[in-house]
Design a protein around this motif. Structure first.
Motif, PDB file in Angstrom:
ATOM      1  N   LEU A  13      30.578  60.151  51.399  1.00  0.00           N
ATOM      2  CA  LEU A  13      31.939  60.759  51.332  1.00  0.00           C
ATOM      3  C   LEU A  13      32.513  60.789  49.743  1.00  0.00           C
ATOM      4  O   LEU A  13      32.797  61.849  49.271  1.00  0.00           O
ATOM      5  N   ALA A  14      32.020  59.690  49.073  1.00  0.00           N
ATOM      6  CA  ALA A  14      32.373  59.568  47.626  1.00  0.00           C
ATOM      7  C   ALA A  14      31.767  60.643  46.870  1.00  0.00           C
ATOM      8  O   ALA A  14      32.150  61.169  46.142  1.00  0.00           O
ATOM      9  N   GLY A  15      30.401  60.731  47.325  1.00  0.00           N
ATOM     10  CA  GLY A  15      29.400  61.812  46.777  1.00  0.00           C
ATOM     11  C   GLY A  15      30.036  63.130  46.831  1.00  0.00           C
ATOM     12  O   GLY A  15      30.130  63.976  46.125  1.00  0.00           O
ATOM     13  N   PHE A  16      30.622  63.451  48.137  1.00  0.00           N
ATOM     14  CA  PHE A  16      31.210  64.806  48.306  1.00  0.00           C
ATOM     15  C   PHE A  16      32.598  65.018  47.518  1.00  0.00           C
ATOM     16  O   PHE A  16      32.383  65.974  46.705  1.00  0.00           O
ATOM     17  N   ILE A  17      33.302  63.990  47.332  1.00  0.00           N
ATOM     18  CA  ILE A  17      34.341  64.032  46.649  1.00  0.00           C
ATOM     19  C   ILE A  17      34.115  64.399  45.127  1.00  0.00           C
ATOM     20  O   ILE A  17      34.610  65.317  44.612  1.00  0.00           O
ATOM     21  N   LEU A 120      28.794  65.618  52.789  1.00  0.00           N
ATOM     22  CA  LEU A 120      29.947  65.576  53.572  1.00  0.00           C
ATOM     23  C   LEU A 120      29.209  65.668  55.094  1.00  0.00           C
ATOM     24  O   LEU A 120      29.867  64.878  55.827  1.00  0.00           O
ATOM     25  N   PHE A 121      28.419  66.369  55.123  1.00  0.00           N
ATOM     26  CA  PHE A 121      27.667  66.406  56.441  1.00  0.00           C
ATOM     27  C   PHE A 121      27.111  64.842  57.045  1.00  0.00           C
ATOM     28  O   PHE A 121      27.377  64.458  58.234  1.00  0.00           O
ATOM     29  N   GLY A 145      30.040  69.827  62.794  1.00  0.00           N
ATOM     30  CA  GLY A 145      29.953  71.321  63.126  1.00  0.00           C
ATOM     31  C   GLY A 145      30.431  72.123  62.034  1.00  0.00           C
ATOM     32  O   GLY A 145      30.111  73.254  61.764  1.00  0.00           O
ATOM     33  N   LEU A 146      31.824  71.666  61.405  1.00  0.00           N
ATOM     34  CA  LEU A 146      32.096  72.246  60.335  1.00  0.00           C
ATOM     35  C   LEU A 146      30.980  72.570  59.161  1.00  0.00           C
ATOM     36  O   LEU A 146      30.745  73.626  58.479  1.00  0.00           O
ATOM     37  N   CYS A 147      30.428  71.304  58.849  1.00  0.00           N
ATOM     38  CA  CYS A 147      29.424  71.285  57.762  1.00  0.00           C
ATOM     39  C   CYS A 147      28.343  72.359  58.142  1.00  0.00           C
ATOM     40  O   CYS A 147      27.947  72.920  57.237  1.00  0.00           O
ATOM     41  N   SER A 148      27.903  72.053  59.535  1.00  0.00           N
ATOM     42  CA  SER A 148      26.837  73.215  59.968  1.00  0.00           C
ATOM     43  C   SER A 148      27.184  74.463  59.801  1.00  0.00           C
ATOM     44  O   SER A 148      26.284  75.305  59.259  1.00  0.00           O
ATOM     45  N   TYR A 149      28.365  74.878  59.910  1.00  0.00           N
ATOM     46  CA  TYR A 149      28.934  76.268  59.859  1.00  0.00           C
ATOM     47  C   TYR A 149      28.848  76.537  58.127  1.00  0.00           C
ATOM     48  O   TYR A 149      28.396  77.548  57.856  1.00  0.00           O
ATOM     49  N   LEU A 150      29.429  75.759  57.292  1.00  0.00           N
ATOM     50  CA  LEU A 150      29.502  75.843  55.863  1.00  0.00           C
ATOM     51  C   LEU A 150      27.971  76.076  55.326  1.00  0.00           C
ATOM     52  O   LEU A 150      27.489  76.886  54.592  1.00  0.00           O
ATOM     53  N   LEU A 151      26.966  75.426  55.883  1.00  0.00           N
ATOM     54  CA  LEU A 151      25.678  75.384  55.435  1.00  0.00           C
ATOM     55  C   LEU A 151      24.805  76.611  56.039  1.00  0.00           C
ATOM     56  O   LEU A 151      23.865  77.005  55.283  1.00  0.00           O
ATOM     57  N   ILE A 152      25.016  76.810  57.134  1.00  0.00           N
ATOM     58  CA  ILE A 152      24.242  78.096  57.813  1.00  0.00           C
ATOM     59  C   ILE A 152      24.450  79.355  57.001  1.00  0.00           C
ATOM     60  O   ILE A 152      23.810  80.162  56.689  1.00  0.00           O
ATOM     61  N   GLY A 153      25.999  79.377  56.708  1.00  0.00           N
ATOM     62  CA  GLY A 153      26.502  80.430  55.912  1.00  0.00           C
ATOM     63  C   GLY A 153      26.496  80.350  54.496  1.00  0.00           C
ATOM     64  O   GLY A 153      27.243  80.771  53.721  1.00  0.00           O
ATOM     65  N   PHE A 154      25.556  79.435  54.066  1.00  0.00           N
ATOM     66  CA  PHE A 154      25.705  78.979  52.611  1.00  0.00           C
ATOM     67  C   PHE A 154      25.420  80.202  51.680  1.00  0.00           C
ATOM     68  O   PHE A 154      26.140  80.225  50.722  1.00  0.00           O
TER      69      PHE A 154
END
Lengths: 630, 455
Positions: A13-17, A120-121, A145-154
């Motif tokens: 999470l820290a990495g993501f931020i 984040l995933f 699910g959100l991360c999957s969405y973001l990464l499929i549509g990367f």
């Protein structure tokens, strides 16, 4: 030691931020080091947990969360053997895929955001498996699910990729709705969604409780969406639109196994409902065979792997459905090794061929990409279930239990297994053997850099020897894996009261049959694609009926479109254009116009004449006095 | 009592400023004086004092005096320019200060004569102030109309006081309370109560006694309009509620049904008339009428929570109004027009003005997280607790209409094409006022207990 485990999700999470906030301000290599480093720390902690957790169950409360009336929920993590195995898979395989991505995504302009999303995933996935209640699990469930969405549509500039991302999201929503309803019913039935409370109370119930059946079926709907089972599987093949490391991490090794994890975690509930168990087993085996038949004729290297994943997930659900919880989790682990390896190998091929994904245009890569070839071969042997590779042990344990539960499950399982061997070796032979069929002048196939091949080698080692942790007693092993998980599933096993093991002799015989069947398939594939050098026909050629159905994925997407999407579009169009635009907007606009019109009339009252104002006052006073006193 | 003494002294000093030539020092002196008045008033909190049965400085009086002093302080900061531009500066200062004395009397009376005196001290000063822009015909007309109709209404107020005195034989609120309860079916009592209510309804601009408000508000100098919409309105409602909760709470059957209809009429007239207004000033005038309707809901639904609801509503409404009128004042001076079109496309060049105006409009419309939301919420809560659900329903519909015209201003600011990119100059005092009012509007919207806890 164990309380530090609560920190595991917060490093990613820290990495993501950090990556999300600084984004382009960070140089690519520093961003990559941060993302991988955070995961390495988590992996270290997860390893510590894994070493110390045997036979223990720990709850770590982080913070209170919601307290409303009699309802309360808290951020509490649960550490037990089951979650520790998932921690290891997520952080370990996740770390390798992160490292691999450094090479794979090196030239992408959104490099840093990619790593931010990956981190984040991992965070949400860890929350999902660490949660100590269904509600908190749902947080992770939605987050992945959100991360999957973001990464499929990367690469969202391509419309097809966006559509794939939306499809994945919407399909998952259907499942999530079931899951959510299940959680609500859990609340109503048990007054809580904490595993501890729910499982303790459930343990006192009789087998066959209708409410439990309803709950478990609803939860399974969620699992069907997340883990791509019939009828909600169509999003997973399309999800291959994302970058290949994403396919390896999310759509093979971790997120899609969340459904397995959830059903395994709820083992006691399922054990109470023979109906749900049967549904899980049937959906699992049907998906396993169905997806395998589609994989037989696909020509896109990632599509083959995608259908293979759907099929393997089917086997895992078959295992859960026949009560082999630990065998399913075992298969989750070995599958994470070899399927991640297959995807990363495919990514290496795609990388080496500058984006080519069609196996008809490959061939002969064995010499040009030796490391990719060897590792891919090992993974293929593992998924085909050839001993002593890891897939053999996990898959055979599931099939062994399936045999006890019902002959038909076993027969179908073996047929699916034969097809698995066939399509995997077809893929291997077409890509790496024979001669190169692409355009030599345009594409110069080359081996991938070390940062990509080293994760391949590590995964190859794991795929090869990973099965030894669960060698069954019938083969002289001690089934350590099952013993490790036994405390988690103890109550569930007790409820089922079956678990009668088949005779050791027949268990070995069954293994012999499946291995022989796989070997025959491999021979057929070799005969067809190496000896006869057959190449799948190009687009537009008429195919025999069955082959055509398989090639077009049984037209399931088209059927869904005709039965659900199009009628919904029609209804939506009617509601939007007629009901909303004409009727509802009409009422709203009319009331607005009326107000405006009345306002216009009101202006005539405010004349500016004092005598009129005074008259109005006097009339008002007179009326008031009149009505009150008369 | 400290408040009255300090304010009266300040008013007299202001009158001498012209003679002794310290006009320049007057403005800081008055701000200082108001601060001192606030300090000494606040000290009386929880130390009630009664003066000869005429004035009762209970917590109600102290809190409302403090609210009025804060509003007046902000108003002085906003209105400094008005005093600089005019010739007879000191008279204006004195008039405002004396009217503040009237306002304080109106929130602390315990005797009908004091109520009457307070109202007249306040009103007579404001009649003059409304006409203070002597060269402007509109201003003269405004002052004259206000005076004419105000005197008319005062007549009814006096008539009511006379009837009540005739029955009860007393001006004292406490004895009126007991006497009214004893003679509650007397026609004279009913008529007295109703006439008193009509007089106060006029001062609070409740329909059908509101006709003066739009004309007077529009004609008076913007700063004076601001004063009328804030200090005068707060004092009027504080007096209204003080009188009726002390004397006539036992005979609600005589007057709440009439007030109920007046509220409905006010909400309708105020909100619906505002819809078509092109001038922001007139729009705010009608909005002020409408807000009187909302506040009066808490009077109709007289109950334990009414006091805090009225305090919260009048105070937050005054703060948002000062914000809105200040911006109107700045923009209209710059553009030479008070129309909504003068606000079009000002967001890019004037972020502070635009944001402050948006917050003020949202608050007046009653949108969270601004204070206006809780103002309406608490008023509606009193009504629901008193069983006036229908009234709440009507008020909510009226508030919907309100959103329409308040948002017209916001839309003009943000969504209309830019008219000019030159930033409008905002003086330091005005800037301070806007920052304070905007912050307070948001602060009270997030922590309503900052006000409610006091009473």
């Amino acid at each position: 030691m164990l309380q530090y485990a609560a920190l595991i999700p917060f490093f990613p999470l820290a990495g993501f931020i950090i990556l999300g906030l600084l984004n382009k301000k960070l140089p690519k290599n520093i961003a990559a080091v941060i993302a991988c480093g955070m995961l390495l720390i988590s992996f270290g902690l997860a390893l510590g947990v894994f070493m110390n957790i045997s036979g223990k169950t720990e709850e770590v409360q982080l913070a209170p969360w919601i307290n409303v009336g009699s309802f309360s929920a808290s951020f509490t993590f649960l550490l037990d053997p089951l979650s520790s195995i998932f921690l290891m898979i997520i952080t370990g395989v996740g770390f390798l895929i992160h490292v691999y991505s450094i090479g794979y995504m090196h030239d992408d302009e959104k490099h840093n955001i990619f790593f931010a999303y990956l981190n984040l995933f991992i965070f949400f996935m860890l929350v999902l498996v660490l949660a100590s209640s269904y509600l908190l699990m749902f947080v992770g469930w939605e987050g992945v699910g959100l991360c999957s969405y973001l990464l499929i549509g990367f690469w969202f500039k391509t419309k097809a990729y966006n559509d794939a991302a939306k499809k994945a999201f919407i399909m998952n929503r259907i499942g999530d709705l079931g899951f959510l309803l299940g959680i609500i019913l859990l609340f109503i039935t048990f007054g809580s969604s904490d595993y501890h409370t729910v499982f303790t109370k459930a343990n006192g119930l009789m087998s066959g409780d209708t409410m439990i059946t309803t709950i478990t079926l609803l939860l399974f709907v969620g699992a069907m969406g997340k883990s791509a089972q019939i009828p909600l599987y169509t999003w997973l093949p399309d999800a291959m639109a994302g970058p290949t490391p994403v396919s390896a991490l999310i759509h093979a090794a971790t997120m899609v196994t969340a459904g397995i994890y959830m059903v395994a975690r709820s083992g006691i509930l399922y054990a109470l409902s023979p109906v749900s168990m049967l549904v899980v087993a049937v959906v699992g085996i049907v998906t396993a065979v169905f997806a395998a038949t589609i994989a037989l004729t696909q020509n896109d290297i990632k599509k083959v792997l995608a259908y293979s994943t759907v099929s393997q997930l089917g086997y895992m659900f078959l295992g859960l459905g026949v009560g082999a919880f630990s065998a399913s989790v075992f298969h989750v682990m070995t599958h994470a090794f070899f399927k991640a390896l297959l995807f990363l190998g495919a990514g290496s091929v795609i990388h080496g061929l500058s984006g080519e994904q069609d196996i008809r245009h490959m061939g002969g890569l064995r010499k040009k990409m030796p490391i990719t070839h060897i590792t891919f071969l090992l993974a293929t042997l593992a998924i085909a279930g050839i001993p002593p590779f890891s897939g053999f042990f996990s898959k055979d344990e599931i099939l062994g239990h399936a045999f006890s539960a019902g002959m038909v499950f076993w027969v179908l399982g073996v047929i699916g297994s034969m097809m698995t061997s066939f399509y995997m070796f077809r893929l291997l032979f077409l890509a790496f053997y024979g001669t190169y069929r692409g355009d030599e002048h345009k594409v110069h196939a080359h081996e991938s850099p070390k940062v990509m091949t080293i994760p391949l080698i590590i995964l190859a080692i794991l795929s090869t020897i990973g099965g030894f942790v669960g060698v069954p007693e019938s083969l002289g092993g001690s089934a350590n894996f099952d013993k490790f998980l036994e405390p988690v599933f103890h109550d569930a096993y007790a409820k089922m009261l079956l678990m009668e093991h088949s005779q050791i002799l027949s268990e070995v015989a069954l293994m012999g049959i499946t291995v022989a069947a796989a070997a025959i398939s491999i021979f057929f594939a070799w005969n067809m694609y190496v000896k006869k050098k057959t190449v799948p026909v190009s687009e537009g050629t008429r195919l025999p009926f069955l082959q055509n159905m398989s090639y077009h994925k049984y037209y399931v997407d088209e059927i869904y479109s005709a039965l659900i999407t199009k009628p919904l579009d029609k209804i939506s169009g009617f509601l939007g254009n007629v009901v909303d635009n004409k009727f509802i907007d009409g009422i709203v606009n009319a009331s607005g116009k009326l107000t405006n019109w009345v306002s216009g009339l009101m202006r005539f009252v405010q004349t500016g004449n004092v005598d009129f104002y005074l008259l109005a006052m006097v009339v008002g006073i007179a009326l008031i006095i009149f009505f009150k006193l008369m | 009592m400290n408040t009255l003494i300090i304010l009266s002294a300040l008013g007299i000093i202001a009158l001498f400023a012209e003679i002794f030539r310290f006009r320049k020092a007057l403005f800081p002196l008055i701000l200082l004086g108001l601060g001192g008045a606030f300090f000494f008033t606040a000290k009386e909190y929880n130390h009630p004092q009664i003066f000869l049965g005429m004035m009762n400085f209970d917590n109600y009086a102290v809190i409302f005096s403090c609210a009025i002093l804060i509003i007046a302080f902000l108003w002085f900061m906003m209105a400094k320019n008005y005093f600089l531009q005019e010739t007879s500066v000191t008279d204006h200062f004195a008039l405002i200060l004396f009217s503040l004395v009237g306002a304080v009397v109106m929130v602390s009376f315990s005797n009908l004569t004091m109520l009457f005196l307070g109202i007249e001290i306040l009103s007579v000063s404001v009649y003059v102030l409304a006409a203070s822009d002597k060269s402007n015909v509109m201003s003269n007309e405004s002052g004259f109309k206000y005076f004419l109709m105000g005197s008319f209404a005062t007549g009814f107020l006096l008539f009511g006081i006379t009837l009540i005195y005739g029955i009860t034989g007393s001006f004292d609120l406490a004895s009126i309370h007991t006497q009214v309860a004893a003679n509650h079916d007397s026609g004279l009592v009913i008529a007295g109560i109703l006439l008193l209510m009509i007089g106060l309804a006029f001062k609070s601009s409740l329909a059908p006694f509101h006709f003066w408000a739009p004309d007077v508000y529009e004609g008076a100098p913007t700063t004076v309009t601001t004063y009328m919409a804030t200090v005068v309105k707060t004092a009027a409602f504080a007096a209204f509620f003080r009188l009726f909760s002390t004397c006539f709470a036992g005979v609600t059957g005589h007057w709440t049904d009439v007030l109920w209809w007046m509220v409905v009429l006010t909400l309708f007239v105020g909100n619906v008339s505002a819809v078509r207004q092109k001038s922001v000033k007139r729009l705010l005038a009608y909005s002020s009428v409408a807000h009187a309707g909302y506040i009066a809901i808490a009077v109709v639904s007289m109950g334990a929570a009414s006091t805090s609801a009225i305090l919260y509503y009048t105070f937050t409404y005054s703060i948002s109004s000062i914000s809105a009128f200040t911006i109107l004042f700045i923009v209209s001076r710059h553009k030479g027009s008070k129309d909504i079109s003068a606000f079009e496309g000002m967001s890019k060049a004037n972020p502070l003005l635009s944001f402050a105006m948006t917050v003020a409009m949202l608050s007046l419309a009653g949108i969270p997280p601004t204070a206006g939301f809780f103002a309406k919420y608490y008023v509606f809560l009193t009504a629901i607790n008193a069983g006036n659900t229908l009234l709440v329903l009507i008020a909510v519909i009226a508030a919907l209409v309100g959103i329409y015209y308040y948002f017209r201003v916001i839309i003009a600011i943000y969504f209309k094409p830019e008219q000019q990119l030159v930033p409008i100059k905002v003086g330091p005092l005005h800037r301070t006022v806007l920052i304070i009012t905007t912050i307070l509007t948001l602060l009270f919207g997030l922590f309503p207990n900052l006000i409610l806890g006091w009473i």
